[in-house]
Design a protein around this motif. Structure first.
Motif, short mmCIF file in Angstrom:
data_model
loop_
_atom_site.label_atom_id
_atom_site.label_comp_id
_atom_site.label_asym_id
_atom_site.label_seq_id
_atom_site.Cartn_x
_atom_site.Cartn_y
_atom_site.Cartn_z
N PHE A 187 13.38 -7.83 23.77
CA PHE A 187 13.42 -6.44 23.95
C PHE A 187 13.98 -6.11 22.59
CE2 PHE A 187 14.36 -7.91 28.39
CZ PHE A 187 13.26 -7.57 28.70
N GLU B 81 15.40 -0.63 24.30
CA GLU B 81 15.17 -1.16 25.77
C GLU B 81 16.49 -1.98 26.25
OE1 GLU B 81 11.67 -3.24 28.60
OE2 GLU B 81 11.54 -2.96 26.12
N GLY C 208 11.96 -3.73 32.69
CA GLY C 208 13.04 -3.01 32.22
C GLY C 208 13.77 -2.57 33.43
#
Length: 342
Positions: A124, A128, A219
């Motif tokens: 990521f 994020e 996420g």
């Protein structure tokens, strides 16, 4: 893999139990494996070629008296099913140790990843990573906002005197697993016992809340796992322990590479500010809760070290856990002396 190949779980006996208790749930021969990670209760992924489930049972061998309670873990997950806190669905609980050698329960397999290291988060970008970490904090605030009585957990714990009992209980747990002298153990216990703050309004306490005890997918936090130490008590105990997990990399050794070192991960101060904003709770005595978190973490590590010495652990990475105990105790003393300001 057959039942006799799994440490601590006979799949044939599990199948017979599920056929009796949940007829039609299992449609084929069970196969499974021990899920990597986790240094306490054992977690297995089991499937029949049509469906897949997760089975949880206590560790092999030496088990502390108040830990690894499958019925409590099953109860709290089931109670939270219809709240804002994401949890797996539960399917079966067996408290009869004669079935597989220990109590166990069966729950839904939720897709997601329990991120344990900064390297795992490297897929990521910083934005994020930050978003995931803040969602972790938000989910904790949502848990602490749940009315225990409203979900049938009004008698799940004794909130009055919770903090004093925690200090006493973790000392008892340490004494039950201690096989060596530990610098700082008695001093930290004494300081904690002398400085118990006025308790926060009671809430459901997870007891081991951190990023690798949740499943993240796309996420989002998809499920909170590992409820074996859940109770009703002071929710700031969760906050203190979460911050301990975030700071442990500063101690080096076995904790190098923790998730908090990932680019974009919010600082402890940002985590505290986010939780305070979402929960509205008073964090002015945070130093005590940090020290309690360090003490608890040290005791857990010492218990793992004890089981490793006795040859009663399953998996990798247990040989270095014992080295972390004294640094954790020292960090606890520093936190209570500094009032948590860092």
């Amino acid at each position: 893999m057959t039942g006799r190949d799994l440490p601590g779980l006979d799949l044939g006996r599990l199948r017979a139990h599920l056929d009796a208790e949940r007829p039609g749930m299992v449609r084929g021969e069970l196969r499974g494996h021990l899920v990597a990670g986790g240094r306490s209760n054992l977690t297995y992924e089991v499937g029949d070629g049509h469906s897949t489930w997760i089975v949880r049972r206590p560790p092999l061998g030496h088990v502390l008296a108040t830990a690894h309670d499958m019925a409590r873990e099953h109860r709290v997950i089931t109670a939270l099913r219809d709240t804002a806190v994401p949890v797996p669905r539960t399917f079966a609980l067996c408290t009869d140790p004669d079935v597989i050698g220990a109590p166990f329960y069966v729950m839904e397999k939720v897709e997601g990843v329990p991120y344990r290291t900064a390297d795992e988060l490297a897929r990521f970008g910083p934005d994020e990573v930050r978003a995931i970490a803040l969602r972790l904090v938000d989910t904790l605030a949502e848990l602490h906002a749940v009315d225990p009585a409203g979900v049938g957990l009004g008698d799940f714990g004794r909130p009055d005197g919770y903090l004093a009992r925690q200090v006493k209980r973790w000392k008892q747990q340490l004494d039950a697993s201690r096989s060596r002298d530990l610098a700082g153990a008695d001093a930290l216990h004494r300081r904690l016992a002398e400085s118990v703050p006025e308790q926060q309004p009671a809430a459901i306490v997870h007891g081991d809340y951190r990023l690798d005890n949740v499943l993240v997918d796309d996420g989002q936090v998809r499920a909170v796992l590992d409820w074996e130490m859940a109770t009703i008590g002071d929710p700031l105990a969760d906050v203190g322990l979460l911050l301990v997990y975030q700071r442990r990399h500063e101690l080096g050794g076995t904790f190098v590479g923790g998730v908090a070192t990932a680019s974009g991960f919010p600082s402890p101060q940002e985590v505290v500010a986010r939780y305070a904003e979402r929960s509205g709770r008073d964090l002015s005595r945070l130093g005590f809760y940090l020290a309690l978190g360090y003490f608890k973490s040290a005791v857990i590590c010492e218990g793992i070290h004890y089981r490793y010495q006795q040859g009663q652990t399953v998996g990798e990475g247990f040989d270095t856990v014992g080295r972390a105990v004294e640094p954790l105790l020292a960090a606890g003393l520093q936190s209570i002396d500094q009032g948590g300001r860092r």
